[in-house]
Scaffold this active site. Structure first.
Site, short mmCIF file in Angstrom:
data_model
loop_
_atom_site.label_atom_id
_atom_site.label_comp_id
_atom_site.label_asym_id
_atom_site.label_seq_id
_atom_site.Cartn_x
_atom_site.Cartn_y
_atom_site.Cartn_z
N LYS A 28 0.80 -1.23 0.00
CA LYS A 28 0.00 0.00 0.00
C LYS A 28 0.84 1.28 0.00
O LYS A 28 0.44 2.27 -0.60
CB LYS A 28 -0.96 0.01 1.20
CG LYS A 28 -2.11 -0.98 1.05
CD LYS A 28 -3.13 -0.83 2.16
CE LYS A 28 -4.24 -1.85 1.98
NZ LYS A 28 -5.37 -1.64 2.89
N ASP A 48 -10.16 3.04 1.97
CA ASP A 48 -10.40 2.32 3.23
C ASP A 48 -11.09 3.18 4.28
O ASP A 48 -12.08 2.77 4.89
CB ASP A 48 -9.06 1.83 3.83
CG ASP A 48 -8.47 0.66 3.05
OD1 ASP A 48 -9.22 -0.14 2.48
OD2 ASP A 48 -7.22 0.55 3.03
#
Ligand code: ATR
Length: 276
Positions: A66, A103
């Site tokens: 990420k 997210d």
């Protein structure tokens, strides 16, 4: 031509993203497919080049890439930049690779799905200061949750986030336990015991305020020990499943300009995960 999407990570075989996105393509009659690709860290740069050359329309990024993927992208969305992490890559009309992080906003949507949007003024206790916690903290701030406190085992890690955000307080887990009655919303984001499957509680919920809303970002198991304890105290509990589905739905919308059906997906996955 058929569009294709992917999720890259290592490990990747347990990801529920391919089944979720492929079900949405089918439901919306979109001619596309979504595949899991295991990419070890040392191959990340060449994998991104390959996805680009082979014409992927977009992809998700999961552990451990990420943050590492950022140097290989052309542009970053503001929230992804603040978080220093990307979970969604979009190939723009100009052919550039743009990174997003869905997210945190996925968490806020899930919370608001469960309890509505009328709790923005409540004091929020965010527990944990890792990558996931960082995303949720920034997204909650962006979405209008103004009263945020971050509690963490290592207070200095919470202090870093709080200073960057220019808000709130960083406190210890012991302080959180002691002042628990002051908070209307709790969000559990530590990985305490996650790797071993042997969950432990960050602290006791004995002093939990009446009517509190308690969320966990872990969704497997659906009812974590933290949520079970909150449920026993009569709290409104929010499992991590909604966050997972909404982060995927927001990515889907970035790629295809359409918001897929999250409710039926949550219901389907809930059955798979043993309900609650
Ligand atoms: P993620 O990306 O999932 O957020 P991470 O970046 O490794 O994972 O962060 C893990 C978080 O869980 C941190 O807040 C960590 O606390 P520290 O900053 O003190 O390390 C917290 N954590 C991990 N194990 C814990 C435990 N046994 N008790 C309490 N907190 C724990």
């Amino acid at each position: 031509m058929k569009k294709w999407f992917a999720v890259i990570g290592d490990p990747i075989e347990h990801s529920k993203s391919p089944a979720m996105h492929n079900a949405w393509f089918q439901e919306l009659s979109i001619d596309a497919t979504y595949i899991p690709i295991r990419v070890p860290s040392e191959n990340l740069e060449s994998a991104v080049a390959g996805l680009k050359t082979l014409g992927a329309s977009g992809w998700n990024v999961t552990i451990p890439h990420k943050t590492a993927i950022i140097p290989y992208l052309d542009e970053l969305d503001e929230l992804a930049e603040k978080m220093g992490a990307v979970n969604t890559v979009v190939r723009t009309k100009e052919g550039k690779l743009k990174g997003y992080n869905t997210d945190g906003v996925g968490f806020v949507r899930s919370l608001e799905d469960a309890v509505g949007k009328s709790h923005k003024d409540k004091p929020v206790l965010l527990i944990g200061a890792g990558g996931a916690a960082r995303g949720v903290a920034f997204a909650m701030q962006q979405q209008g949750y103004t009263n945020l406190t971050i509690a963490n085992r290592t207070v200095a890690n919470a202090k870093v986030i709080v200073d960057e955000m220019g808000i709130g307080n960083a406190i210890s887990l012991a302080d959180a336990e002691e002042s628990l009655a002051d908070f209307g919303i709790l969000v559990q984001m530590t990985s305490a015991g996650l790797a071993t499957g042997n969950f432990s509680m960050p602290f006791s919920l004995e002093q939990l305020a009446e009517g509190a809303i308690v969320a966990d970002i872990v969704y497997n198991p659906l009812m974590t020990p933290f949520l079970k304890a909150a449920d026993e105290k009569g709290a409104t509990v929010v499992t991590g499943l909604g966050m997972f589905v909404h982060q995927g739905a927001i990515a889907f919308e970035h790629w295809l300009d359409e918001y897929p059906n999250t409710n039926s997906m949550i219901a389907q996955l809930k059955v798979q995960l043993g309900g609650y």
